[in-house]
Design an enzyme around this catalytic site. Sequence first.
Site, PDB file in Angstrom:
ATOM      1  N   LYS A 140      44.808  41.558  27.521  1.00  0.00           N
ATOM      2  CA  LYS A 140      45.973  42.130  28.227  1.00  0.00           C
ATOM      3  C   LYS A 140      47.127  42.375  27.255  1.00  0.00           C
ATOM      4  CE  LYS A 140      44.545  39.829  32.503  1.00  0.00           C
ATOM      5  NZ  LYS A 140      44.623  38.567  33.242  1.00  0.00           N
ATOM      6  N   ASP A 195      41.075  36.519  27.591  1.00  0.00           N
ATOM      7  CA  ASP A 195      41.536  37.427  28.655  1.00  0.00           C
ATOM      8  C   ASP A 195      43.002  37.818  28.417  1.00  0.00           C
ATOM      9  OD1 ASP A 195      41.301  38.561  31.522  1.00  0.00           O
ATOM     10  OD2 ASP A 195      43.003  37.203  31.672  1.00  0.00           O
TER      11      ASP A 195
HETATM   12  N1  HSE Z   1      40.974  35.694  35.087  1.00  0.00           N
HETATM   13  C1  HSE Z   1      42.146  36.469  35.218  1.00  0.00           C
HETATM   14  C2  HSE Z   1      43.331  35.499  35.340  1.00  0.00           C
HETATM   15  C3  HSE Z   1      42.061  37.361  36.419  1.00  0.00           C
HETATM   16  O1  HSE Z   1      43.086  34.304  35.500  1.00  0.00           O
HETATM   17  O2  HSE Z   1      44.461  35.919  35.266  1.00  0.00           O
HETATM   18  C4  HSE Z   1      42.966  38.533  36.400  1.00  0.00           C
HETATM   19  O3  HSE Z   1      42.851  39.310  35.263  1.00  0.00           O
END
Ligand code: HSE
Length: 434
Positions: free
Chosen positions: A204, A200
């Site tokens: 980003k 994740d």
């Molecule tokens: N799973 C992501 C986090 C949520 O923990 O930041 C927001 O993108």
Amino acid sequence: MNAFRVGLIGLGTVGQGVLRVLQRNAGEIAGRAGRRIVVTHAAMRDPARLRDCDLSGVQLGTDPMAVVNAEVDAVVELIGGISPARELVLAALQRGKPVVTANKALLAEHGNEIVESAGRNGAQLAYEAAVGGGIPIIKALREGLAGNSIDSLAGIINGTCNYILTQMTAKGQSFADALADAQKLGYAEADPTFDVEGIDAAHKLTILAAIAFGMPLRFEAVATEGISAVTAQDIQLAQELGYRIKSLGIAKRNSLGVELRVHPTLVPAGHLLAKTDGALNAIRVHGNAVGQTAYVGRGAGGDATASAVVADLVDVARLQGADPRHFVPYLGFRAEALRDKRALTFAEIESAYYLRLRVADEPGVLRAITSILAELDISIEAILQKEPREHEDATLAIITSQIPEHRCNGALEKMLQLPFVRPGASRLRVEHFE
Ligand code: HSE
């Protein structure tokens, strides 16, 4: 003026937040956009589920493509994942409809195709909510810092990892218990390995690096390590050495290309990023004109993420009917100005390192280990030895100077060949932000 009509795909935590924020702040939002912004259509997977928002006046259905095809001025995609989100976004853009999305995975992995389609169709594409939840980091990079050459950025861009590491630090909680709590609180992705293995954050970072450095989206170029191997002992030793362990996304430029990396990192205890705890996100950006800037806030959650989606809707509503040449370029730089850059592998980067070794309690151990470092021209910045308990091994923690990673790995390999060094050493990168 007529209201700006929004079609919402996905009525989960963020979708409901968008409805709530649009309703709660309707007057001020209209004052900023020049017209009211209202959700007129929405698609959800399970209409029977209770929604924590007022759905009056919203035409509801289960078919997301019906929202794309409805009489709406913009489509907001909040279902996440690649398919069918990709098909829906491309279909909306092909119809010339502006798209607002919070979908970092889609943008990181298929963003070049999506940006190209938006450009070809003269449609707006906005994605503030894809990185840092409610923190306006996309706006800051694309517009606020447009006068700078950005040389580096580093941030806590996954709230789940930050929550887990914070709980492990403050309460001595195990990794598994802290992850279960983060999931209960709704921070984690549908598949929590995306969070804990750094995927994740890599999504980003791909977006941040593209708009900071003016390069295409290169998810495959991000070197990624998760936090699942960080132990409570590492956290404790790091604290004793004056550091906190944080999972950071780091993007840097140098003469060889760009470093795009996500990994657990020792950060000096006094630094803003070390003090950003719980599910908060924080991003530090360095520009050659402005110097250091920092952005902190809630990186997930319904209303916080909705704050970013609604800000995009205000921009999109204002620019409706404008010549696409007046749009802020999708990736900050005009398409013809984007330049791909060589991404360095982990083996090619330079960093300071934290090494933790379990060693037999024998004379000469420290000398043998420090000799290996000296032979490889690695300077020791700090060293800590924990007394062995009865019949146990001793633990040694070392912070090195800034060195090429391949040299650090070579030193560690040699140390592990020593008869009194036990298997299972730890090697983490240290960032001083100098
Ligand atoms: N799973 C992501 C986090 C949520 O923990 O930041 C927001 O993108």
